[in-house]
Design an enzyme around this catalytic site. Structure first.
Site, mmCIF file in Angstrom:
data_model
loop_
_atom_site.group_PDB
_atom_site.id
_atom_site.type_symbol
_atom_site.label_atom_id
_atom_site.label_comp_id
_atom_site.label_asym_id
_atom_site.label_seq_id
_atom_site.Cartn_x
_atom_site.Cartn_y
_atom_site.Cartn_z
ATOM 1 N N ASP A 17 0.863 -1.199 0.000
ATOM 2 C CA ASP A 17 0.000 0.000 0.000
ATOM 3 C C ASP A 17 0.892 1.239 0.000
ATOM 4 O O ASP A 17 1.502 1.579 1.010
ATOM 5 C CB ASP A 17 -0.887 -0.055 1.263
ATOM 6 C CG ASP A 17 -1.695 1.220 1.458
ATOM 7 O OD1 ASP A 17 -2.300 1.372 2.536
ATOM 8 O OD2 ASP A 17 -1.715 2.074 0.530
ATOM 9 N N ASN A 59 0.038 4.447 -0.534
ATOM 10 C CA ASN A 59 -0.519 5.747 -0.099
ATOM 11 C C ASN A 59 -1.284 5.659 1.220
ATOM 12 O O ASN A 59 -2.023 6.569 1.580
ATOM 13 C CB ASN A 59 -1.423 6.321 -1.209
ATOM 14 C CG ASN A 59 -2.583 5.360 -1.520
ATOM 15 O OD1 ASN A 59 -2.750 4.334 -0.844
ATOM 16 N ND2 ASN A 59 -3.354 5.669 -2.547
ATOM 17 N N ASP A 74 -3.882 4.043 2.204
ATOM 18 C CA ASP A 74 -5.357 4.005 2.253
ATOM 19 C C ASP A 74 -5.877 2.630 2.661
ATOM 20 O O ASP A 74 -7.071 2.398 2.681
ATOM 21 C CB ASP A 74 -5.950 4.427 0.893
ATOM 22 C CG ASP A 74 -5.632 3.414 -0.225
ATOM 23 O OD1 ASP A 74 -6.152 3.588 -1.347
ATOM 24 O OD2 ASP A 74 -4.849 2.453 0.034
ATOM 25 N N ASP A 121 -1.569 -1.256 -4.059
ATOM 26 C CA ASP A 121 -1.755 -0.546 -5.333
ATOM 27 C C ASP A 121 -0.542 -0.755 -6.244
ATOM 28 O O ASP A 121 0.457 -1.352 -5.835
ATOM 29 C CB ASP A 121 -1.980 0.947 -5.077
ATOM 30 C CG ASP A 121 -0.974 1.501 -4.072
ATOM 31 O OD1 ASP A 121 -1.382 2.042 -3.029
ATOM 32 O OD2 ASP A 121 0.243 1.329 -4.319
ATOM 33 N N ASP A 146 -3.763 -11.187 -15.424
ATOM 34 C CA ASP A 146 -4.856 -12.149 -15.327
ATOM 35 C C ASP A 146 -5.888 -11.806 -16.409
ATOM 36 O O ASP A 146 -6.273 -10.636 -16.543
ATOM 37 C CB ASP A 146 -5.518 -12.018 -13.948
ATOM 38 C CG ASP A 146 -5.836 -13.367 -13.337
ATOM 39 O OD1 ASP A 146 -5.440 -13.617 -12.189
ATOM 40 O OD2 ASP A 146 -6.480 -14.183 -14.038
ATOM 41 N N ASP A 173 -8.125 -17.100 -16.538
ATOM 42 C CA ASP A 173 -9.014 -17.530 -15.463
ATOM 43 C C ASP A 173 -10.006 -18.580 -16.001
ATOM 44 O O ASP A 173 -10.600 -18.386 -17.068
ATOM 45 C CB ASP A 173 -9.790 -16.284 -14.996
ATOM 46 C CG ASP A 173 -10.544 -16.498 -13.713
ATOM 47 O OD1 ASP A 173 -9.925 -16.921 -12.715
ATOM 48 O OD2 ASP A 173 -11.758 -16.258 -13.700
ATOM 49 N N GLU A 182 -5.845 -21.611 -16.240
ATOM 50 C CA GLU A 182 -6.331 -22.247 -15.008
ATOM 51 C C GLU A 182 -7.375 -23.263 -15.429
ATOM 52 O O GLU A 182 -8.404 -22.881 -16.015
ATOM 53 C CB GLU A 182 -6.952 -21.218 -14.065
ATOM 54 C CG GLU A 182 -7.476 -21.864 -12.783
ATOM 55 C CD GLU A 182 -8.471 -20.998 -12.032
ATOM 56 O OE1 GLU A 182 -9.165 -20.197 -12.667
ATOM 57 O OE2 GLU A 182 -8.565 -21.130 -10.798
ATOM 58 N N HIS A 194 -3.957 -17.167 -4.689
ATOM 59 C CA HIS A 194 -4.890 -16.283 -3.991
ATOM 60 C C HIS A 194 -6.186 -16.994 -3.621
ATOM 61 O O HIS A 194 -7.045 -16.408 -2.942
ATOM 62 C CB HIS A 194 -5.172 -15.073 -4.879
ATOM 63 C CG HIS A 194 -5.827 -15.467 -6.162
ATOM 64 N ND1 HIS A 194 -5.171 -16.194 -7.147
ATOM 65 C CD2 HIS A 194 -7.079 -15.289 -6.601
ATOM 66 C CE1 HIS A 194 -6.009 -16.432 -8.139
ATOM 67 N NE2 HIS A 194 -7.169 -15.901 -7.839
ATOM 68 N N ASP A 195 -6.348 -18.234 -4.096
ATOM 69 C CA ASP A 195 -7.565 -18.999 -3.788
ATOM 70 C C ASP A 195 -7.334 -20.068 -2.735
ATOM 71 O O ASP A 195 -8.284 -20.756 -2.360
ATOM 72 C CB ASP A 195 -8.062 -19.736 -5.047
ATOM 73 C CG ASP A 195 -8.588 -18.810 -6.112
ATOM 74 O OD1 ASP A 195 -8.526 -19.188 -7.296
ATOM 75 O OD2 ASP A 195 -9.064 -17.711 -5.752
HETATM 76 O O1 TEU Z 1 -10.957 -19.499 -9.641
HETATM 77 C C1 TEU Z 1 -11.684 -20.549 -10.208
HETATM 78 C C2 TEU Z 1 -12.172 -21.426 -9.152
HETATM 79 O O2 TEU Z 1 -12.903 -22.328 -9.387
HETATM 80 C C3 TEU Z 1 -11.743 -21.101 -7.774
HETATM 81 O O3 TEU Z 1 -12.647 -20.114 -7.315
HETATM 82 C C4 TEU Z 1 -11.789 -22.305 -6.941
HETATM 83 O O4 TEU Z 1 -12.788 -23.152 -7.380
HETATM 84 C C5 TEU Z 1 -12.161 -21.989 -5.529
HETATM 85 O O5 TEU Z 1 -11.455 -20.858 -5.104
HETATM 86 C C6 TEU Z 1 -11.764 -23.160 -4.727
HETATM 87 O O6 TEU Z 1 -12.285 -22.939 -3.472
HETATM 88 C C7 TEU Z 1 -10.793 -18.379 -10.486
HETATM 89 C C8 TEU Z 1 -10.049 -17.321 -9.690
HETATM 90 O O7 TEU Z 1 -8.758 -17.812 -9.335
HETATM 91 C C9 TEU Z 1 -10.868 -17.009 -8.460
HETATM 92 O O8 TEU Z 1 -10.185 -16.083 -7.612
HETATM 93 C C10 TEU Z 1 -12.185 -16.422 -8.897
HETATM 94 O O9 TEU Z 1 -13.015 -16.242 -7.748
HETATM 95 C C11 TEU Z 1 -12.904 -17.343 -9.892
HETATM 96 O O10 TEU Z 1 -12.053 -17.874 -10.896
HETATM 97 C C12 TEU Z 1 -13.967 -16.571 -10.630
HETATM 98 O O11 TEU Z 1 -13.334 -15.651 -11.487
#
Ligand code: TEU
Length: 513
Positions: free
Chosen positions: A19, A21, A23, A27, A96, A193, A234, A305-306
């Site tokens: 971050d 700035n 907030d 960013d 992405d 994605d 993905e 991130h998931d």
């Molecule tokens: O994720 C695809 C997806 O199926 C994931 O959400 C996964 O199934 C789930 O997190 C498992 O618990 C992609 C992106 O990486 C995710 O961040 C998005 O939420 C999703 O697509 C929709 O765009």
């Protein structure tokens, strides 16, 4: 830029990375401030998750304008400066590409929902009544009734994420224009994605892997100005057989694919079931052997991130955090393939801890909490979200012990685990990652060698990497002490101070034989 087969990726979730700035949101200028940090780690490629205009229902995976930067993230000038700054350091940049759906706040959807004969109607997937029982990945029906025309539209994820109709040539052209726009900005590629969902298989009642998937991906990435790009799809549906088609310029014209079998989430990510390291390694090993036999490169990752933090999911994040984090780093960085580190993995960040549903941001967790009200107690649902929820990967990266403003609840261990403190520690996770990355770049068996499984038991996993006349052996011990009298040759790296014939918990030895 190195050849893509030598890429070592660092994935950045810009909303939580840095971050600039104050907030409370990460960013683009914040990422630029950390360009030297990334270069110092030794990575040579970054994947930036969506930072485009978005209402933020799914933290940027609900895009309302593919060619605008989200104002909380900065400006287009910031993005152009960031790309230049990373390129100057020899770091490739991939963005992405959310191809399957847009936000319902996108102007295309606003027009599409207006009337059944609107020119944009067929940009999305509308039916008079739900034609099937497809469920959203986040839970609940994937068909949402819309009052304006009384019809239903398909949303494979949140209600606010409407699936694009790729069977419409205009949609395909629009998405090619998006790719071309960012290629002109100088990006080196894309992570696509849910790539396997853009072609629906209506005939077999499947929300993905449809008959046109190959044509659509080649229309995007098998063109004069896109063939050279680095592209990773993905594909939750990919298995050992199909991964080849998705990889190395195969049938789909992509360079590689993210498959998820090794993460052991077949019971659902909220299942309170800690996978065994031996299971993880068995699955990684099977993919290594199969993908090598097919002559393609797998992607190597344990976090994104998931996913919850790997040291919490697979390691011991209490009293053996350094040891298990470094062992997991070796699994990602020393196998054959293209490694992807996720922000904070390099300092051994653990899962966070929320007490009540309001402590969580992620739409997927909120839907899980709501949908399981009748089945599971509040405490059970909170425990499951703490264990497997996506917020574990999305709290602000702690650069120092100083409290920072944040759009999520703070990381409860930030005082104890942060970049600055780790850098000063005798046992620095980041320093071990740095050494792993340096070894991977220096040793030919690691950057260009074959994979050979040597042994895998409930206690220990040994594999080797071979090039013409060189061999690197990696000895990975799991939770218990294990006697090891095998070859060690010259020990290049060890996450313990020494090796005395007994492998300690989560000890990893990198040996030149
Ligand atoms: O994720 C695809 C997806 O199926 C994931 O959400 C996964 O199934 C789930 O997190 C498992 O618990 C992609 C992106 O990486 C995710 O961040 C998005 O939420 C999703 O697509 C929709 O765009």
């Amino acid at each position: 830029m190195p050849d893509y087969k030598q890429f070592i990726f660092y994935q950045i979730y810009p909303k939580s990375f840095c971050d600039s700035n104050g907030d409370g949101f990460g960013d683009l200028q914040g990422i630029r401030q950390k360009a030297d940090y990334l270069q110092g780690l030794g990575v040579n490629a970054v994947w930036i998750t969506p930072c485009f205009a978005s209402p933020g229902v799914d933290n940027g995976y609900d895009i309302s304008d593919y060619m605008q930067i989200d104002e909380k993230m900065g400006t287009m000038a910031d993005m152009e400066a960031l790309i230049a700054s990373l390129h100057k350091r020899g770091i490739a940049v991939i963005l992405d590409f959310v191809a399957n759906h847009t936000s319902t706040a996108h102007e295309w959807f606003a027009k599409s929902r207006k009337s059944k004969d609107n020119p944009y109607r067929d940009y999305y997937i509308w039916r008079e009544t739900p034609p099937n029982d497809w469920q959203s990945v986040f839970g609940g029906s994937a068909w949402q009734h819309d009052g304006q025309t009384g019809e239903y539209y398909l949303h494979s994820f949140a209600i606010e994420q409407a699936d694009l109709n790729w069977e419409n040539a205009k949609v395909r052209q629009e998405m090619c224009d998006v790719v071309d726009f960012w290629v002109k900005k100088g990006v080196d590629g894309f992570r696509i994605d849910v790539l396997d969902m853009i072609s629906k298989d209506w005939a077999h009642n499947k929300n993905g892997n449809g008959p046109h998937l190959q044509a659509y991906t080649r229309q995007l990435f098998d063109r004069e100005n896109t063939r050279k790009l680095f592209t990773v799809g993905e594909c939750w549906s990919a298995d050992i057989q199909t991964a080849k088609d998705f990889s190395d310029g195969g049938r789909y014209g992509l360079k590689c694919v993210f498959a998820f079998h090794h993460l052991c989430v077949e019971d659902g990510k909220f299942a309170l079931k800690k996978p065994k390291l031996s299971t993880l390694c068995a699955r990684i090993s099977a993919w290594q052997t199969a993908m090598q036999a097919q002559g393609v490169l797998p992607t190597l990752f344990l976090e994104n991130h998931d996913q919850p933090r790997s040291v919490s999911r697979f390691g011991n994040d209490e009293n053996l955090r350094y040891e298990s984090a470094t062992l997991l780093g070796a699994l990602v960085l020393l196998h054959r393939g293209i490694p992807f580190l996720y922000q904070g993995q390099e300092i051994g960040l653990t899962n966070n801890k929320g007490e009540k549903i309001e402590d969580f941001n992620d739409v997927e967790s909120h839907i899980f909490y709501r949908q399981n009200e009748g089945e599971l107690s509040k405490n059970e649902r909170i425990a499951r979200i703490n264990y497997g929820g996506r917020d574990n990967a999305r709290y602000m990266l702690p650069w120092t012990s100083k409290k920072q403003k944040s759009w999520t609840i703070p990381y409860y261990k930030a005082k104890e685990i942060n970049v600055e403190k780790d850098a000063r520690a005798d046992k620095s996770v980041a320093e071990f990652y740095r050494q792993l990355i340096a070894l991977r770049k220096k040793e030919k068996p690691l950057y260009d060698g074959d994979y050979v499984k040597i042994d895998l038991t409930e206690k220990c996993y040994i594999f080797e990497r071979h090039s013409e006349d060189e061999c690197i052996r990696v000895v990975c011990n799991f939770q218990e002490e294990t006697p090891y009298a095998g070859k060690t040759g010259r020990i290049l790296l060890n996450n313990y101070a020494q090796f005395d014939g007994i492998l300690r918990p989560f000890q990893v030895l990198v040996c030149k034989l």
